[in-house]
Motif scaffolding. Structure first.
Motif, PDB file in Angstrom:
ATOM      1  N   ALA A   1       7.514 -44.407 -30.859  1.00  0.00           N
ATOM      2  CA  ALA A   1       7.316 -44.142 -29.629  1.00  0.00           C
ATOM      3  C   ALA A   1       7.259 -45.287 -28.668  1.00  0.00           C
ATOM      4  N   ALA A   2       7.807 -44.902 -27.249  1.00  0.00           N
ATOM      5  CA  ALA A   2       7.684 -46.090 -26.387  1.00  0.00           C
ATOM      6  C   ALA A   2       6.617 -45.403 -25.302  1.00  0.00           C
ATOM      7  N   PHE A   3       5.824 -46.493 -24.773  1.00  0.00           N
ATOM      8  CA  PHE A   3       4.584 -46.518 -23.838  1.00  0.00           C
ATOM      9  C   PHE A   3       5.185 -47.098 -22.431  1.00  0.00           C
ATOM     10  N   ILE A   4       5.304 -46.487 -21.591  1.00  0.00           N
ATOM     11  CA  ILE A   4       5.479 -46.969 -20.411  1.00  0.00           C
ATOM     12  C   ILE A   4       4.244 -47.195 -19.351  1.00  0.00           C
ATOM     13  N   PRO A   5       3.672 -48.180 -18.963  1.00  0.00           N
ATOM     14  CA  PRO A   5       2.507 -48.168 -18.129  1.00  0.00           C
ATOM     15  C   PRO A   5       2.622 -47.564 -16.761  1.00  0.00           C
ATOM     16  N   PHE A   6       1.830 -46.953 -16.067  1.00  0.00           N
ATOM     17  CA  PHE A   6       1.712 -46.401 -14.758  1.00  0.00           C
ATOM     18  C   PHE A   6       0.530 -46.960 -14.116  1.00  0.00           C
ATOM     19  N   ILE A   7       0.748 -47.805 -13.207  1.00  0.00           N
ATOM     20  CA  ILE A   7      -0.438 -48.588 -12.314  1.00  0.00           C
ATOM     21  C   ILE A   7      -0.508 -47.958 -10.952  1.00  0.00           C
ATOM     22  N   GLU A   8      -1.737 -47.595 -10.965  1.00  0.00           N
ATOM     23  CA  GLU A   8      -2.156 -47.200  -9.318  1.00  0.00           C
ATOM     24  C   GLU A   8      -3.376 -48.286  -8.913  1.00  0.00           C
ATOM     25  N   LYS A   9      -2.747 -48.863  -7.604  1.00  0.00           N
ATOM     26  CA  LYS A   9      -3.736 -49.873  -7.094  1.00  0.00           C
ATOM     27  C   LYS A   9      -4.834 -49.245  -6.204  1.00  0.00           C
ATOM     28  N   THR A  10      -6.034 -49.722  -6.452  1.00  0.00           N
ATOM     29  CA  THR A  10      -7.226 -49.096  -5.707  1.00  0.00           C
ATOM     30  C   THR A  10      -7.698 -50.033  -4.837  1.00  0.00           C
ATOM     31  N   GLY A  11      -8.296 -49.760  -3.646  1.00  0.00           N
ATOM     32  CA  GLY A  11      -8.812 -50.731  -2.769  1.00  0.00           C
ATOM     33  C   GLY A  11      -9.056 -49.939  -1.275  1.00  0.00           C
ATOM     34  N   GLN A  12     -10.112 -50.541  -0.643  1.00  0.00           N
ATOM     35  CA  GLN A  12     -10.618 -49.994   0.349  1.00  0.00           C
ATOM     36  C   GLN A  12     -11.224 -51.203   1.194  1.00  0.00           C
ATOM     37  N   VAL A  13     -11.291 -51.081   2.586  1.00  0.00           N
ATOM     38  CA  VAL A  13     -11.824 -51.926   3.497  1.00  0.00           C
ATOM     39  C   VAL A  13     -13.178 -51.553   4.096  1.00  0.00           C
ATOM     40  N   THR A  14     -13.972 -52.507   4.241  1.00  0.00           N
ATOM     41  CA  THR A  14     -15.290 -52.281   5.285  1.00  0.00           C
ATOM     42  C   THR A  14     -15.319 -53.143   6.268  1.00  0.00           C
ATOM     43  N   PRO A  15     -15.995 -52.608   7.478  1.00  0.00           N
ATOM     44  CA  PRO A  15     -16.137 -53.540   8.787  1.00  0.00           C
ATOM     45  C   PRO A  15     -16.583 -54.913   8.163  1.00  0.00           C
ATOM     46  N   TYR A  16     -16.126 -56.146   8.918  1.00  0.00           N
ATOM     47  CA  TYR A  16     -16.661 -57.026   8.792  1.00  0.00           C
ATOM     48  C   TYR A  16     -18.297 -57.500   8.996  1.00  0.00           C
ATOM     49  N   SER A  17     -18.776 -58.176   8.349  1.00  0.00           N
ATOM     50  CA  SER A  17     -20.265 -58.680   8.627  1.00  0.00           C
ATOM     51  C   SER A  17     -20.289 -60.041   7.772  1.00  0.00           C
ATOM     52  N   ASP A  18     -21.058 -60.928   8.350  1.00  0.00           N
ATOM     53  CA  ASP A  18     -21.404 -62.204   7.699  1.00  0.00           C
ATOM     54  C   ASP A  18     -22.087 -61.970   6.529  1.00  0.00           C
ATOM     55  N   LYS A  19     -22.973 -61.074   6.577  1.00  0.00           N
ATOM     56  CA  LYS A  19     -24.015 -60.650   5.443  1.00  0.00           C
ATOM     57  C   LYS A  19     -23.269 -59.481   4.603  1.00  0.00           C
ATOM     58  N   GLY A  20     -22.206 -58.810   5.060  1.00  0.00           N
ATOM     59  CA  GLY A  20     -21.620 -57.940   4.268  1.00  0.00           C
ATOM     60  C   GLY A  20     -21.358 -58.085   2.782  1.00  0.00           C
ATOM     61  N   ASN A  21     -21.159 -57.007   2.186  1.00  0.00           N
ATOM     62  CA  ASN A  21     -20.243 -57.163   0.726  1.00  0.00           C
ATOM     63  C   ASN A  21     -18.972 -56.332   0.486  1.00  0.00           C
ATOM     64  N   PRO A  22     -18.129 -56.744   0.924  1.00  0.00           N
ATOM     65  CA  PRO A  22     -16.854 -55.667   0.804  1.00  0.00           C
ATOM     66  C   PRO A  22     -16.757 -55.425  -0.506  1.00  0.00           C
ATOM     67  N   LEU A  23     -15.879 -53.971  -0.448  1.00  0.00           N
ATOM     68  CA  LEU A  23     -15.993 -53.290  -1.809  1.00  0.00           C
ATOM     69  C   LEU A  23     -14.706 -53.873  -2.521  1.00  0.00           C
ATOM     70  N   LEU A  24     -14.863 -53.944  -3.756  1.00  0.00           N
ATOM     71  CA  LEU A  24     -13.983 -54.361  -4.848  1.00  0.00           C
ATOM     72  C   LEU A  24     -12.645 -53.588  -5.022  1.00  0.00           C
ATOM     73  N   SER A  25     -11.413 -54.356  -4.720  1.00  0.00           N
ATOM     74  CA  SER A  25     -10.128 -53.586  -5.369  1.00  0.00           C
ATOM     75  C   SER A  25     -10.023 -53.632  -6.739  1.00  0.00           C
ATOM     76  N   GLY A  26      -9.126 -52.776  -6.969  1.00  0.00           N
ATOM     77  CA  GLY A  26      -8.902 -52.776  -8.683  1.00  0.00           C
ATOM     78  C   GLY A  26      -7.530 -51.897  -9.022  1.00  0.00           C
ATOM     79  N   LEU A  27      -7.536 -51.388 -10.067  1.00  0.00           N
ATOM     80  CA  LEU A  27      -6.443 -50.533 -10.278  1.00  0.00           C
ATOM     81  C   LEU A  27      -6.749 -49.576 -11.536  1.00  0.00           C
ATOM     82  N   ASN A  28      -6.002 -48.403 -11.373  1.00  0.00           N
ATOM     83  CA  ASN A  28      -6.147 -47.361 -12.649  1.00  0.00           C
ATOM     84  C   ASN A  28      -4.718 -47.453 -13.441  1.00  0.00           C
ATOM     85  N   ALA A  29      -4.872 -47.364 -14.681  1.00  0.00           N
ATOM     86  CA  ALA A  29      -3.761 -47.666 -15.773  1.00  0.00           C
ATOM     87  C   ALA A  29      -3.707 -46.355 -16.459  1.00  0.00           C
ATOM     88  N   SER A  30      -2.599 -45.682 -16.684  1.00  0.00           N
ATOM     89  CA  SER A  30      -2.141 -44.825 -17.512  1.00  0.00           C
ATOM     90  C   SER A  30      -0.895 -45.173 -18.336  1.00  0.00           C
TER      91      SER A  30
END
Length: 329
Positions: free
Chosen positions: A72-101
């Motif tokens: 068999a052949a397996f072909i990856p499907f990648i979905e990029k994930t990520g979102q933003v948050t308002p900037y703050s000097d002491k803020g902790n931005p959310l991490l981007s990532g991916l989902n793979a199938s």
């Protein structure tokens, strides 16, 4: 000196001259001409014609996607994930990532074989027929016909009664058919143009404008429906096929006999957008492992045989949202 008739007769009687009224017959007269004496066998032969094979063109080409020994052949499907948050000097931005199938495409292998007999080879050679080449072409054509069939219809594993691989006509990842209000043959030219405008608008919406009226679009269409586009004319006297290609500069047609009466006895049409969106240029392709793998030559008492093999994973649909299909055209 001139010899008189009486003197010539006396010489003939003595055996000095012998004359006949016709050329002497040396053999028994033929009552018929021998068979084949007036026949000529041309060195050109007419071969049986098979249906045009358009599977490779319909899918936008073929590509080697696995090796012969792999299941068999397996072909990856990648979905990029990520979102933003308002900037703050002491803020902790959310991490981007991916989902793979990983989409699995199973391997269908098949073979064809030819045998060359010594006597038959000599007999066909006498008839100006290249027997060995014809036998090799017969096996190669059987392989090509099956590859084309699988490109459209896939292959069912009879032991499990399930599809080992799918074709363009029955691929489960494709969207449902849109149903045309009328066939192209029963429509006027404005109605046909409207069908294409609606289809391309759907592609634009489904792909987020990655495919639009300026994009390269492969229209795989029933052979009889395409003939209608070529024979139906606008008020300017140009064929509908030409009018559509002028209206949509990236649109091109692939005529397919397999699309005639392909869904509920209706002719079908696929519009397949092509772009580099998604990190790959192909929307669909015919995946294979081998096109013509030559087996060993096996010698027998009075000739030899050889098998040819091929392997395919059928129609690979990489970007389903880039396809809109219609039935009843």
């Amino acid at each position: 000196m001139k010899i008189s008739q009486s003197e010539l007769r006396q010489l003939q009687d003595k055996g000095l001259f012998r004359f006949r009224d016709a050329t002497p017959t040396l053999t028994v007269a033929n009552s018929t001409i021998p068979a084949g004496a007036l026949a000529y066998i041309s060195r050109e032969a007419v071969e049986a014609i098979t249906k045009d094979r358009s599977g490779d063109r319909a899918l936008g080409g073929s590509k080697k996607l696995l090796n012969w020994e792999q299941e068999a052949a397996f072909i990856p499907f990648i979905e990029k994930t990520g979102q933003v948050t308002p900037y703050s000097d002491k803020g902790n931005p959310l991490l981007s990532g991916l989902n793979a199938s990983f989409n699995q495409f199973n391997h269908y292998r098949f073979s064809a074989k030819y045998f060359v007999g010594e006597l038959e080879s000599q007999q066909y050679r006498a008839a100006n027929i290249d027997y060995v080449a014809a036998m090799q072409r017969a096996a190669a054509e059987a392989i090509a016909i099956e590859l084309n069939r699988v490109a459209f219809e896939g292959f069912i594993d009879n032991s499990a009664n399930t599809y080992l691989c799918y074709g363009l006509l029955n691929n489960p990842s494709l969207p449902n058919y849109e149903v045309a209000a009328k066939t192209f043959a029963a429509s006027d030219w404005q109605e046909v143009m409207s069908v294409f405008a609606t289809a391309i608008a759907k592609l634009t919406e489904n792909t987020g404008n990655n495919i639009n009226g300026d994009s390269k679009i492969r229209c795989v269409i029933s052979a009889s429906a395409y003939a209608t586009l070529k024979s139906k004319f606008t008020q300017l006297g140009i064929s509908l096929a030409e009018a559509l290609e002028k209206a949509y500069q990236g649109l091109y047609f692939v005529s397919s006999a397999e699309f005639d009466k392909a869904n509920a006895n209706g002719n079908v049409m696929y519009l397949i957008g092509e772009s580099e969106a998604g990190g790959i240029g192909d929307t669909t392709q015919l995946g294979y492992s081998e096109i013509a793998l030559m087996g060993n030559v096996v010698q027998s008492d009075y000739g030899y045989s050889q098998a040819l093999s091929a392997g395919t994973i059928g129609a690979v649909v990489l970007k389903p949202s880039f396809v809109v299909r219609y039935s009843g055209v």
